[in-house]
Design a protein around this motif. Structure first.
Motif, mmCIF file in Angstrom:
data_model
loop_
_atom_site.group_PDB
_atom_site.id
_atom_site.type_symbol
_atom_site.label_atom_id
_atom_site.label_comp_id
_atom_site.label_asym_id
_atom_site.label_seq_id
_atom_site.Cartn_x
_atom_site.Cartn_y
_atom_site.Cartn_z
ATOM 1 N N ASN A 152 -2.759 4.915 0.823
ATOM 2 C CA ASN A 152 -3.605 4.127 1.648
ATOM 3 C C ASN A 152 -4.499 3.233 0.572
ATOM 4 O O ASN A 152 -5.483 3.614 0.261
ATOM 5 C CB ASN A 152 -4.850 5.010 2.421
ATOM 6 C CG ASN A 152 -3.688 5.836 3.460
ATOM 7 O OD1 ASN A 152 -2.948 5.423 4.127
ATOM 8 N ND2 ASN A 152 -3.961 7.148 3.448
ATOM 9 N N ARG A 176 -4.711 -3.618 0.459
ATOM 10 C CA ARG A 176 -3.308 -3.927 0.909
ATOM 11 C C ARG A 176 -2.830 -3.091 2.188
ATOM 12 O O ARG A 176 -1.738 -3.283 2.810
ATOM 13 C CB ARG A 176 -2.274 -3.580 -0.206
ATOM 14 C CG ARG A 176 -2.428 -4.380 -1.557
ATOM 15 C CD ARG A 176 -1.373 -4.149 -2.372
ATOM 16 N NE ARG A 176 -1.845 -4.425 -3.869
ATOM 17 C CZ ARG A 176 -1.202 -5.290 -4.335
ATOM 18 N NH1 ARG A 176 0.115 -5.708 -3.999
ATOM 19 N NH2 ARG A 176 -1.612 -5.809 -5.651
ATOM 20 N N GLY A 177 -3.564 -1.990 2.386
ATOM 21 C CA GLY A 177 -3.190 -1.197 3.765
ATOM 22 C C GLY A 177 -2.112 0.028 3.413
ATOM 23 O O GLY A 177 -2.137 0.387 1.997
#
Ligand code: C2E
Ligand code: MG
Ligand code: MG
Ligand code: MG
Length: 281
Positions: free
Chosen positions: A65, A69-70
């Motif tokens: 996570n 950047r996700g």
């Protein structure tokens, strides 16, 4: 003029390359802090036994996570971790977290953990497994280690020794992504695997294509001769499941049953399955 044009194109590429390089460098820096920042997370995908028609465990699959950047999938950072010398610590974290989580599940459920080729060939692998089991009190029989064919490429005494050491701890060993490497049959002959995981590329075309059915049949036959169990991964349709049952496959996993889920949703799933088992049919 034309010379300048050429230089312009060069500069353009230079800039793009530079951006890619910078981005990769930033990713490396971020990965170095990912463990301490609690950014790594394990998801769990159910594994169903076709021998008992029951949920028999889960495969742990890592997620990163990233703060900006996700979610970064493992295919995008495990290779980097291997290159920059982080795979031993990430791998040890995975082993420890997966064993700790599995220790909270009912005792008939196993956990399958992926071991990267570089991690497998490192001196620390056996110690990592010993300390993960020791710190979490998970019985070794509930831990399955998944190793891809690539890990075996150094086909030497040390590889065989590591496999035997891991097995003597009481864990089981699976060959992951079977059929995608260079010398799958050679490995089956040389190394003491407990299980073969048929790669999803062979499962994908099952039931529509006789050739894929024949490959799966050949692999289950191989398993029977060598005393290895067979798992099929990437099962997405009922037709594929039916064909895998016909071919005598032992375990299945795939989106047909469930995608990988976070630890909390996994515990909920386990509770629901147990609840249903208590209701007399
Ligand atoms: P794998 O071990 O062969 O895992 C199977 C991959 O297929 C997983 O992708 C899973 O989410 C995906 N999958 C499951 N069911 C289906 C389905 O029905 N259809 C399709 N198309 N895909 C399905 P994921 O999680 O992105 O992991 C990719 C690979 O990254 C894994 O392949 C494994 O080699 C590696 N990996 C994952 N977690 C770890 C880890 O903790 N440590 C190491 N060293 N490698 C990991
Ligand atoms: Mg796997
Ligand atoms: Mg696989
Ligand atoms: Mg794979």
């Amino acid at each position: 003029r034309s010379k300048n044009d050429g230089r312009g194109v060069y500069r353009f590429f230079e800039k793009v390359m530079d951006a890619e390089f910078q981005s990769r460098l930033a990713l490396e820096m971020d990965l170095r802090c990912a463990i301490n920042n609690n950014e790594l997370e394990l998801f769990y995908q159910p594994i169903i036994s076709l021998d008992s028609n029951r949920l028999c465990g889960f495969e742990a699959l890592i997620r990163w996570n990233h703060p900006t950047r996700g979610v970064v999938p493992p295919t995008e950072f495990i290779g980097i971790a291997e290159e920059i010398g982080l795979i031993d610590s990430i791998g040890a974290w995975v082993l420890k977290s997966a064993c700790a989580e599995a220790a909270t599940w009912p005792s008939d459920l196993k956990v399958a953990v992926n071991i990267s080729p570089v991690q497998f060939n490192s001196k620390l692998i056996v110690l990592s497994v010993i300390s993960a089991l020791g710190e979490t009190n998970l019985p070794p029989s509930r831990l399955e280690l998944e190793i891809t064919e690539a890990a075996m490429l150094d086909d030497n005494v040390l590889t065989l020794q590591t496999l035997h050491e891991l097995k003597s701890l009481g864990c089981r060993i699976s060959m992951d992504d079977f059929g995608t490497g260079y010398s799958s049959l050679n490995y089956v002959q040389k190394f003491p695997f407990d299980r073969i995981k048929i790669d999803q590329c062979f499962v994908r075309n099952m039931s529509e294509e006789d050739r894929s059915n024949a490959i799966v049949r050949a692999v289950t036959g191989l398993g029977a001769s060598f005393g290895m169990k067979i798992t099929a991964e990437g099962v997405e349709t009922r037709a594929q499941l039916k064909q895998l049952q016909i071919e005598g496959c032992n375990e299945v996993q795939g989106y047909l049953f469930s995608p990988p889920r976070c630890a909390r949703d996994t515990r909920r799933l386990i509770d629901r399955v147990r609840e249903r088992a208590r209701i007399p049919a």
